[in-house]
Design a protein around this motif. Structure first.
Motif, PDB file in Angstrom:
ATOM      1  N   VAL A 293       0.865  -1.181   0.000  1.00 25.08           N
ATOM      2  CA  VAL A 293       0.000   0.000   0.000  1.00 25.08           C
ATOM      3  C   VAL A 293       0.897   1.224   0.000  1.00 25.08           C
ATOM      4  O   VAL A 293       1.769   1.374   0.847  1.00 25.08           O
ATOM      5  N   GLU A 294       0.672   2.090  -0.958  1.00 24.99           N
ATOM      6  CA  GLU A 294       1.433   3.328  -1.074  1.00 24.99           C
ATOM      7  C   GLU A 294       0.604   4.486  -0.534  1.00 24.99           C
ATOM      8  O   GLU A 294      -0.622   4.385  -0.401  1.00 24.99           O
ATOM      9  N   PHE A 295       1.246   5.612  -0.271  1.00 26.01           N
ATOM     10  CA  PHE A 295       0.548   6.783   0.278  1.00 26.01           C
ATOM     11  C   PHE A 295      -0.553   7.264  -0.661  1.00 26.01           C
ATOM     12  O   PHE A 295      -1.619   7.675  -0.231  1.00 26.01           O
ATOM     13  N   TRP A 296      -0.288   7.186  -1.961  1.00 22.84           N
ATOM     14  CA  TRP A 296      -1.283   7.691  -2.905  1.00 22.84           C
ATOM     15  C   TRP A 296      -2.524   6.807  -2.966  1.00 22.84           C
ATOM     16  O   TRP A 296      -3.581   7.261  -3.373  1.00 22.84           O
ATOM     17  N   HIS A 297      -2.457   5.563  -2.532  1.00 23.04           N
ATOM     18  CA  HIS A 297      -3.653   4.730  -2.436  1.00 23.04           C
ATOM     19  C   HIS A 297      -4.645   5.344  -1.433  1.00 23.04           C
ATOM     20  O   HIS A 297      -5.849   5.363  -1.684  1.00 23.04           O
ATOM     21  N   TRP A 298      -4.091   5.831  -0.324  1.00 21.80           N
ATOM     22  CA  TRP A 298      -4.946   6.473   0.682  1.00 21.80           C
ATOM     23  C   TRP A 298      -5.542   7.761   0.125  1.00 21.80           C
ATOM     24  O   TRP A 298      -6.690   8.101   0.424  1.00 21.80           O
ATOM     25  N   TRP A 299      -4.769   8.475  -0.675  1.00 25.32           N
ATOM     26  CA  TRP A 299      -5.283   9.734  -1.233  1.00 25.32           C
ATOM     27  C   TRP A 299      -6.381   9.472  -2.275  1.00 25.32           C
ATOM     28  O   TRP A 299      -7.335  10.235  -2.376  1.00 25.32           O
TER      29      TRP A 299
ATOM     30  N   TRP B 228     -15.542  13.054   6.809  1.00 25.75           N
ATOM     31  CA  TRP B 228     -14.616  12.717   7.894  1.00 25.75           C
ATOM     32  C   TRP B 228     -13.760  11.513   7.522  1.00 25.75           C
ATOM     33  O   TRP B 228     -12.564  11.474   7.851  1.00 25.75           O
ATOM     34  N   LEU B 229     -14.348  10.547   6.826  1.00 27.59           N
ATOM     35  CA  LEU B 229     -13.560   9.403   6.365  1.00 27.59           C
ATOM     36  C   LEU B 229     -12.518   9.839   5.340  1.00 27.59           C
ATOM     37  O   LEU B 229     -11.396   9.315   5.313  1.00 27.59           O
ATOM     38  N   SER B 230     -12.874  10.806   4.514  1.00 28.07           N
ATOM     39  CA  SER B 230     -11.937  11.338   3.536  1.00 28.07           C
ATOM     40  C   SER B 230     -10.756  12.015   4.224  1.00 28.07           C
ATOM     41  O   SER B 230      -9.598  11.835   3.830  1.00 28.07           O
ATOM     42  N   ILE B 231     -11.056  12.797   5.240  1.00 28.83           N
ATOM     43  CA  ILE B 231      -9.982  13.461   5.994  1.00 28.83           C
ATOM     44  C   ILE B 231      -9.079  12.427   6.650  1.00 28.83           C
ATOM     45  O   ILE B 231      -7.840  12.550   6.611  1.00 28.83           O
ATOM     46  N   ALA B 232      -9.669  11.380   7.239  1.00 32.43           N
ATOM     47  CA  ALA B 232      -8.877  10.327   7.882  1.00 32.43           C
ATOM     48  C   ALA B 232      -7.993   9.604   6.861  1.00 32.43           C
ATOM     49  O   ALA B 232      -6.821   9.325   7.129  1.00 32.43           O
ATOM     50  N   ALA B 233      -8.531   9.322   5.679  1.00 31.08           N
ATOM     51  CA  ALA B 233      -7.734   8.650   4.642  1.00 31.08           C
ATOM     52  C   ALA B 233      -6.594   9.539   4.160  1.00 31.08           C
ATOM     53  O   ALA B 233      -5.475   9.070   3.930  1.00 31.08           O
ATOM     54  N   ALA B 234      -6.861  10.821   4.007  1.00 33.93           N
ATOM     55  CA  ALA B 234      -5.803  11.747   3.575  1.00 33.93           C
ATOM     56  C   ALA B 234      -4.689  11.826   4.618  1.00 33.93           C
ATOM     57  O   ALA B 234      -3.498  11.826   4.271  1.00 33.93           O
ATOM     58  N   ILE B 235      -5.065  11.870   5.891  1.00 35.43           N
ATOM     59  CA  ILE B 235      -4.053  11.910   6.958  1.00 35.43           C
ATOM     60  C   ILE B 235      -3.266  10.605   6.996  1.00 35.43           C
ATOM     61  O   ILE B 235      -2.039  10.616   7.184  1.00 35.43           O
ATOM     62  N   ALA B 236      -3.952   9.475   6.804  1.00 39.26           N
ATOM     63  CA  ALA B 236      -3.248   8.181   6.751  1.00 39.26           C
ATOM     64  C   ALA B 236      -2.235   8.183   5.612  1.00 39.26           C
ATOM     65  O   ALA B 236      -1.113   7.675   5.753  1.00 39.26           O
ATOM     66  N   GLY B 237      -2.607   8.785   4.469  1.00 38.77           N
ATOM     67  CA  GLY B 237      -1.660   8.887   3.352  1.00 38.77           C
ATOM     68  C   GLY B 237      -0.475   9.772   3.685  1.00 38.77           C
ATOM     69  O   GLY B 237       0.668   9.463   3.307  1.00 38.77           O
ATOM     70  N   ILE B 238      -0.709  10.857   4.399  1.00 37.44           N
ATOM     71  CA  ILE B 238       0.387  11.749   4.804  1.00 37.44           C
ATOM     72  C   ILE B 238       1.324  11.020   5.764  1.00 37.44           C
ATOM     73  O   ILE B 238       2.557  11.113   5.644  1.00 37.44           O
ATOM     74  N   ILE B 239       0.749  10.273   6.707  1.00 39.80           N
ATOM     75  CA  ILE B 239       1.580   9.517   7.651  1.00 39.80           C
ATOM     76  C   ILE B 239       2.431   8.500   6.896  1.00 39.80           C
ATOM     77  O   ILE B 239       3.630   8.351   7.157  1.00 39.80           O
TER      78      ILE B 239
END
Length: 157
Positions: free
Chosen positions: A9-15, A35-46
């Motif tokens: 899983v790469e960061f861009w998958h989360w984005w 809110w799920l979108s925000i959580a997924a974007a933050i997971a991608g940043i992490i």
């Protein structure tokens, strides 16, 4: 046997998942997908910052971030909230009690719609009053102002 051992899983998958949630937010009613979108974007940043995180930990982080995002979102953006409360409206309108105005038109069946101190109100009197009559607000009842005529002093004229 590890379920996610061959999964990369790469960061861009989360984005991309965040974008999918945003599209769902636009299409479906409610506000949960934001809110799920925000959580997924933050997971991608992490994952972008720390690329060696296991997929299991990523899913756990997404779940925790989703719960936090929903709780924070509900705290600050309550559905159906217009920005004013009943207390705000009643205190603003109750400040009109005792104020005076002059009728711009005669009342019909004791009522007229008129602007009073910058807001449009239905003025209600016990009887018909003529145009130019000075009135005092005696009570606020919803969107109506109950008015009474003010008798002018002969010395004022």
């Amino acid at each position: 046997m590890d379920m996610f051992s061959n999964l990369a899983v790469e960061f861009w998958h989360w984005w991309i998942l965040a974008c999918v949630f945003l599209v769902l937010e636009m299409v479906l009613p409610g506000i949960i997908f934001l809110w799920l979108s925000i959580a997924a974007a933050i997971a991608g940043i992490i994952l972008l910052i720390v690329p060696d995180i296991s997929p299991e930990f990523q899913l756990i982080a997404f779940g925790v971030l989703s719960v936090i995002a929903v709780l924070v979102g509900r705290r600050f953006l309550k559905p159906g909230r217009s920005g004013t409360t009943d207390e705000d409206v009643s205190s603003a309108s109750s400040s009109l009690v005792g104020k005076t105005a002059i009728l711009t038109e005669k009342t019909v069946n004791g009522q007229i719609r008129q602007s009073v101190y910058g807001s449009s109100w239905v003025l209600v009197a016990e009887r018909d009053l003529p145009k130019g009559q000075k009135v005092r607000v005696s009570e606020v009842s919803g969107s109506k102002l109950l008015i009474e005529p003010v008798m002018t002093d002969p010395e004022e004229t």
